[in-house]
Design a protein around this motif. Structure first.
Motif, mmCIF file in Angstrom:
data_model
loop_
_atom_site.group_PDB
_atom_site.id
_atom_site.type_symbol
_atom_site.label_atom_id
_atom_site.label_comp_id
_atom_site.label_asym_id
_atom_site.label_seq_id
_atom_site.Cartn_x
_atom_site.Cartn_y
_atom_site.Cartn_z
ATOM 1 N N ASN A 356 1.140 -1.321 0.111
ATOM 2 C CA ASN A 356 0.232 0.157 0.115
ATOM 3 C C ASN A 356 0.424 1.330 -0.269
ATOM 4 O OD1 ASN A 356 -2.582 -1.402 -0.192
ATOM 5 N ND2 ASN A 356 -2.516 -1.476 2.031
ATOM 6 N N TYR A 357 1.878 1.496 0.981
ATOM 7 C CA TYR A 357 2.676 2.357 0.818
ATOM 8 C C TYR A 357 3.247 2.474 -0.347
ATOM 9 C CZ TYR A 357 7.250 4.895 1.520
ATOM 10 O OH TYR A 357 8.145 6.531 1.060
ATOM 11 N N TRP A 358 4.304 2.021 -1.015
ATOM 12 C CA TRP A 358 4.605 1.732 -2.792
ATOM 13 C C TRP A 358 3.872 1.962 -3.902
ATOM 14 C CZ3 TRP A 358 9.205 3.437 -3.529
ATOM 15 C CH2 TRP A 358 10.619 2.785 -2.833
ATOM 16 N N LEU A 359 2.202 1.915 -3.757
ATOM 17 C CA LEU A 359 0.736 2.219 -4.351
ATOM 18 C C LEU A 359 0.556 3.665 -4.620
ATOM 19 C CD1 LEU A 359 -0.910 1.508 -6.317
ATOM 20 C CD2 LEU A 359 -2.520 0.922 -4.156
ATOM 21 N N LYS A 360 0.517 3.840 -2.612
ATOM 22 C CA LYS A 360 0.552 5.370 -2.583
ATOM 23 C C LYS A 360 1.143 6.449 -3.283
ATOM 24 C CE LYS A 360 -2.893 4.231 1.424
ATOM 25 N NZ LYS A 360 -2.770 4.793 2.797
ATOM 26 N N LEU A 361 2.617 6.068 -3.240
ATOM 27 C CA LEU A 361 3.435 6.491 -3.932
ATOM 28 C C LEU A 361 3.578 7.015 -5.332
ATOM 29 C CD1 LEU A 361 6.339 8.063 -3.033
ATOM 30 C CD2 LEU A 361 7.674 5.552 -2.902
ATOM 31 N N SER A 362 3.450 5.517 -6.126
ATOM 32 C CA SER A 362 3.629 5.249 -7.488
ATOM 33 C C SER A 362 2.037 5.645 -8.222
ATOM 34 C CB SER A 362 3.858 4.066 -8.217
ATOM 35 O OG SER A 362 3.159 3.183 -7.658
ATOM 36 N N TYR A 363 1.432 5.752 -7.797
ATOM 37 C CA TYR A 363 -0.332 6.322 -8.674
ATOM 38 C C TYR A 363 -0.482 6.882 -7.647
ATOM 39 C CZ TYR A 363 -2.679 4.658 -12.442
ATOM 40 O OH TYR A 363 -3.164 4.290 -13.645
ATOM 41 N N THR A 364 -0.764 8.395 -7.313
ATOM 42 C CA THR A 364 -1.393 9.476 -6.589
ATOM 43 C C THR A 364 -2.615 9.969 -6.769
ATOM 44 O OG1 THR A 364 0.734 11.484 -7.926
ATOM 45 C CG2 THR A 364 0.541 10.416 -5.596
ATOM 46 N N VAL A 365 -2.939 9.079 -8.423
ATOM 47 C CA VAL A 365 -4.146 10.052 -9.259
ATOM 48 C C VAL A 365 -5.263 9.041 -8.843
ATOM 49 C CG1 VAL A 365 -3.101 11.335 -10.971
ATOM 50 C CG2 VAL A 365 -3.729 9.171 -11.603
ATOM 51 N N SER A 366 -6.116 8.955 -9.577
ATOM 52 C CA SER A 366 -7.861 8.481 -8.647
ATOM 53 C C SER A 366 -7.120 6.915 -9.453
ATOM 54 C CB SER A 366 -9.260 8.578 -9.130
ATOM 55 O OG SER A 366 -9.670 7.390 -9.014
#
Length: 379
Positions: A356-366
């Protein structure tokens, strides 16, 4: 020599077609990604289904010197061009959107240890002159791509990648996938997929020889029959998706396994599918340095990282973010014994917070409606 001749061919095409009248309603997708997570192909399918008022043309494979004259005329007439690799357009007034084909972990361009400065400088000039819009998912993506190919910050558009839409809406259920690929009906079956990066660039004949002999992991302790038996015992089924070059090597000695299938592009093309349209129905991913793992984070499912040639890869090409073991959100294994141990004890909750940490860092759009957002922001 081939590259030089192809460049002359392209220059000739551009010269002849540069005065072609522009069709404001024509969208051309130049798909160089095949059917293995192609932003171009997924966006093309969206255009065909959601926007019948416009003309969408898919050109694949790209680039190619075997396109018909009619196809070249379509490319020259299009107001909007979309590419999955290097940007391209014939006329200045055309709008080129570059989707690219993955969030990079591997070094490339200016950052790669195995590339030439002159080649990198040439590619940077192409990006500057041909790319009008570069689709992005985050500031991290902008930084990684600009470091590698020198893209100006103002070219990025935070619209997200079309292929992510396919992850959230698989067109084939897990039950259907088991029946289609493995010919089984297993209510408790788990499906894994193994997608390594292109290992030929390691320039190691030992690795290529192992793959040619049927050792698709290139493990020192590989035993295909033992691996398959363990998968049977666990009710696990493994999809192998190798790079097409490796698949050609492997085909000569391809073995038949009950719980392992080798997925080729002809299966996807025959069924009008992209790999990502079935990826959402898998239960876990196995990879090495492929950018697919950034996308797989959207599914919040386990990822196993196979690193039996990590040291060699870091030396020959390099990684953009290190140390590798601290970056990747999953277990790291180096041989078949370790891999079997991890598959046996696979727990979807392990590494969940790191994913989840890396998802939020690499994908900040919807994460949803990426295709629609890309279309809506064109004008």
């Amino acid at each position: 020599m081939k590259n030089f001749l192809f460049k002359l061919y392209l220059d000739f095409i551009k010269l002849i077609l540069r005065w072609t009248p522009t069709n404001e309603n024509l969208y051309v997708i130049l798909n160089g990604s095949g059917r293995s997570g192609s932003n171009g192909y997924i966006f093309y399918k969206y255009l065909k289904s959601s926007h019948p008022e416009i003309e969408a043309v898919l050109v694949e494979p790209w680039p190619s010197s075997h396109l018909s004259w009619q196809t070249w005329k379509k490319i020259a007439a299009a107001k909007y061009i979309f590419t999955t690799h290097q940007p391209f357009k014939i006329k200045r007034k055309q709008i080129c959107t570059d989707f690219w084909h993955g969030i990079p972990l591997k070094r490339m361009g200016f950052m790669a240890a195995n590339d030439s400065y002159q080649n990198d400088l040439h590619n940077m000039k192409i990006w500057q002159s041909k790319a009008d819009r570069v689709v992005s998912s985050s500031a991290l993506y902008d930084t990684l791509m600009s470091a590698c190919v020198g893209i100006e910050g103002k070219k990025y558009v935070k619209t997200g990648f079309p292929r992510i839409d396919a992850l959230y809406k698989p067109v084939i259920s897990k039950k259907q996938l088991l029946q289609s690929l493995f010919k089984v009906n297993d209510e408790i079956g788990k499906i894994g997929i193994y997608m390594p990066t292109f290992r030929f660039e390691l320039n190691d004949k030992k690795i290529m020889n192992k793959i040619e002999e049927g050792n698709f992991f290139a493990f020192s302790d590989f035993d295909g029959e033992e691996f398959n038996k363990e998968l049977q015992r666990l009710h696990h089924y493994l999809i192998i998706k190798l790079h097409p070059y490796e698949m050609k090597l492997f085909k000569a000695t391809e073995q038949q396994y009950s719980n392992i299938i080798f997925l080729e592009n002809n299966y996807l093309e025959k069924n009008n599918l992209d790999l990502y349209e079935l990826l959402g129905s898998t239960d876990y991913l196995m990879t090495d340095f492929s950018s697919i793992y950034f996308d797989y984070l959207h599914l919040n499912k386990p990822i196993i990282f196979i690193t039996n040639y990590l040291e060699k890869y870091e030396k020959i090409r390099g990684l953009l973010i290190t140390p590798y073991q601290n970056v990747v959100p999953g277990t790291v294994v180096t041989n078949q014994s370790e891999l079997l141990d991890q598959i046996t004890s696979l727990n979807p909750r392990d590494f969940e917070s790191k994913r989840n940490y890396w998802l939020k860092l690499s994908y900040t759009v919807s994460s949803q409606d990426n295709c629609k957002r890309n279309f809506d922001t064109l004008n």
